[in-house]
Design a protein around this motif. Structure first.
Motif, PDB file in Angstrom:
ATOM      1  N   LEU A 131      21.112  84.232  94.359  1.00 58.98           N
ATOM      2  CA  LEU A 131      19.485  83.794  94.837  1.00 58.98           C
ATOM      3  C   LEU A 131      18.630  84.989  94.488  1.00 58.98           C
ATOM      4  O   LEU A 131      17.334  85.020  94.679  1.00 58.98           O
ATOM      5  N   ARG A 162      15.625  84.443  92.116  1.00 65.78           N
ATOM      6  CA  ARG A 162      14.722  83.694  92.591  1.00 65.78           C
ATOM      7  C   ARG A 162      13.810  84.356  93.558  1.00 65.78           C
ATOM      8  O   ARG A 162      12.522  84.040  93.531  1.00 65.78           O
ATOM      9  N   ASP A 195      11.519  86.866  91.643  1.00 68.13           N
ATOM     10  CA  ASP A 195      10.629  86.310  90.975  1.00 68.13           C
ATOM     11  C   ASP A 195       9.528  85.796  91.764  1.00 68.13           C
ATOM     12  O   ASP A 195       8.304  85.815  91.541  1.00 68.13           O
ATOM     13  N   THR A 196       9.670  85.149  93.043  1.00 69.04           N
ATOM     14  CA  THR A 196       8.629  84.661  93.948  1.00 69.04           C
ATOM     15  C   THR A 196       7.704  85.699  94.357  1.00 69.04           C
ATOM     16  O   THR A 196       6.838  85.697  94.624  1.00 69.04           O
TER      17      THR A 196
END
Length: 255
Positions: free
Chosen positions: A104, A107, A110-111
């Motif tokens: 993860l 992810r 990127d967030t």
């Protein structure tokens, strides 16, 4: 391994006597992100030398070795200072023992890149391996953390798989003497929330390994719960002092 190193976001792994799981953790992180930094916090289990050797052949991996154990928070602060010197704005922290989901990392990063002023908090999804006492006990810390922040939205106060903005966290930690040991994670999110750093929660699995699976736990029920109790006593006192400001933020929609 990923071939495009980030100029802003680094993975930071504090490590203290993690056993061989640390090598799986580091390799999994490096397969998905660069750079990955490991801060060895005075380990005596023989993993230090092997980590240093890994870094010699991998330009995306750096290993820092502290001469003696100082605590998770102190190891993270060391990494934050190094990240700031190198120009990084954010770090993703993860445990070295294999409990956190390396898959993860992209992810979460990127967030963070889309919302750089926020802290990206892993919200643990437990499986059957999770000790029931630990699952129930963390609800107490979560309840206190949400009260102390007037329910700003901290999904979990203890799960250390997170992306922090470097400078706000460095200012918080340099401004007081605490947050150097096991109690680092909940105090970090509460104090950052007080400074207006918004939490964004992302579900993430957590895996507890048995000893025969290579799992290593340094959790001490009485010592660490005493640390958490003392920490929340300090934070509640700080919450009372900050209550007018926190209420104003809530009522004005700024929190």
């Amino acid at each position: 391994m990923t071939s495009l190193p980030s100029a802003t976001h680094a993975v930071l792994i504090p490590s203290y006597n993690p056993g061989p799981k640390v090598f799986d953790t580091v390799r999994a992180a490096r397969a998905l992100w660069s750079p990955v930094w490991v801060v060895v916090d005075g380990s005596t289990d023989g993993t230090t030398e092997q980590l240093v050797e890994l870094a010699r052949t991998d330009p995306g991996l750096r290993v820092f070795v502290l001469p003696q154990n100082q605590g998770k928070g102190a190891a993270v602060l060391f990494g934050l200072d190094e990240a700031a010197r190198a120009g990084y704005t954010h770090v993703l922290t993860m445990d070295s023992d294999g409990q956190h989901p390396a898959e993860l990392i992209p992810r979460f990063m990127d967030t963070s890149m889309k919302t750089p002023a926020a802290m990206i908090l892993g919200k643990p999804v437990f499986d059957a391996s999770a000790p029931l006492l630990r699952v129930r006990g963390r609800k107490v810390s979560n309840a206190w953390a949400n009260l102390e922040t007037l329910w700003m939205g901290i999904g979990d106060s203890l799960y250390g798989f997170r992306v922090y903005p470097v400078e706000p966290l460095r200012r918080v930690m340099r401004g007081q003497r605490w947050m150097r040991r096991f109690d680092f994670d909940p105090e970090a999110v509460v104090r950052l929330a007080w400074r207006g750093v918004r939490p964004i929660n992302v579900d993430a699995p957590v895996k507890y390994f048995r000893a025969d699976e290579g799992g290593v736990s340094h959790f001490n029920y009485w010592r660490d719960n005493a640390l958490l109790t003392w920490m929340h006593s300090r934070l509640f006192a700080g919450f009372v002092l900050r209550l007018p400001l926190l209420l104003w933020r809530r009522l004005s929609g700024r929190a």
